[in-house]
Motif scaffolding. Structure first.
Motif, PDB file in Angstrom:
ATOM      1  N   ARG A   1       0.831  -1.208   0.000  1.00  0.00           N
ATOM      2  CA  ARG A   1       0.000   0.000   0.000  1.00  0.00           C
ATOM      3  C   ARG A   1       0.867   1.261   0.000  1.00  0.00           C
ATOM      4  NH1 ARG A   1      -3.154  -3.048   3.469  1.00  0.00           N
ATOM      5  NH2 ARG A   1      -2.189  -2.127   5.311  1.00  0.00           N
TER       6      ARG A   1
ATOM      7  N   ARG B   1       2.406   1.786  -3.463  1.00  0.00           N
ATOM      8  CA  ARG B   1       1.404   2.309  -4.403  1.00  0.00           C
ATOM      9  C   ARG B   1       1.138   3.789  -4.134  1.00  0.00           C
ATOM     10  NH1 ARG B   1      -2.948  -0.864  -3.466  1.00  0.00           N
ATOM     11  NH2 ARG B   1      -1.992  -2.486  -4.700  1.00  0.00           N
ATOM     12  N   ALA B   2       0.987   4.174  -2.861  1.00  0.00           N
ATOM     13  CA  ALA B   2       0.720   5.577  -2.526  1.00  0.00           C
ATOM     14  C   ALA B   2       1.886   6.472  -2.911  1.00  0.00           C
ATOM     15  CB  ALA B   2       0.429   5.708  -1.031  1.00  0.00           C
TER      16      ALA B   2
ATOM     17  N   GLU C   1       1.885   6.900  -6.682  1.00  0.00           N
ATOM     18  CA  GLU C   1       0.801   7.776  -7.121  1.00  0.00           C
ATOM     19  C   GLU C   1       1.142   9.241  -6.897  1.00  0.00           C
ATOM     20  OE1 GLU C   1      -2.636   6.325  -5.062  1.00  0.00           O
ATOM     21  OE2 GLU C   1      -2.915   4.652  -6.451  1.00  0.00           O
ATOM     22  N   GLN C   2       2.021   9.527  -5.935  1.00  0.00           N
ATOM     23  CA  GLN C   2       2.471  10.898  -5.687  1.00  0.00           C
ATOM     24  C   GLN C   2       3.603  11.285  -6.625  1.00  0.00           C
ATOM     25  OE1 GLN C   2       3.594  10.921  -1.580  1.00  0.00           O
ATOM     26  NE2 GLN C   2       1.494  10.786  -0.835  1.00  0.00           N
TER      27      GLN C   2
END
Length: 155
Positions: free
Chosen positions: A49, A52-53, A56-57
């Motif tokens: 997680r 992925r975060a 995404e940034q």
């Protein structure tokens, strides 16, 4: 290492088995494998997680990728029968221990982004970075290292 670890594991099995008994020793080995499976699952999903975060940034998840690798190694070590490997595996599940490993690795890696930008954590004075126009595979006349017969004569 390939010989030392199994011999050390056998010695620890003998000592622990002599202290708590064979069935208790086998139960302990089974319990550490089950605990390792649960830890691998819970911490592995958490790292996935975070990766992925971070992506995404638009950032590079270097630390989390290394933590994910260490968690996978920890799971393998815990599934491998033995108390020495179990100890190393449990240590890799401790975030502070993984951070120490990340600090060790961080100074030794270079990150190349998709755009071609190179980021290195530390600059080694013994490393020379060349751009593509500064390097050619063919011979050059302006190099001081050309094959000159006067350079090969003994002095």
């Amino acid at each position: 290492m390939l010989l030392a670890i199994p011999l050390l594991e056998i010695a620890v099995f003998v000592v622990v088995g002599g202290e708590i008994g064979v069935l208790a020793t086998m139960g302990l080995i089974f319990a550490t494998a089950v605990a390792g499976t649960f830890l691998l699952r819970s911490q592995g999903f958490g790292v996935a997680r975070r990766i992925r975060a971070t992506m995404e940034q638009g950032q590079i998840p270097g630390r989390d990728l290394v933590h994910g690798m260490m968690i996978m190694v920890a799971g393998v070590l815990l599934l491998t029968p033995g108390f020495v490997t179990d100890t190393l595996g449990f240590l890799l599940f401790v975030p502070q221990f993984r951070d120490a490993g990340w600090r060790f690795l961080r100074s030794r890696i270079t990150i190349i982004t998709p755009g071609g930008e190179t980021r290195s954590r530390s600059r080694d004075p013994n490393v020379i970075d060349l751009e593509s126009e500064e390097y050619t595979a063919g011979p050059r006349d302006d190099t001081p290292w050309r094959n000159d017969s006067s350079l090969n004569k003994p002095q």
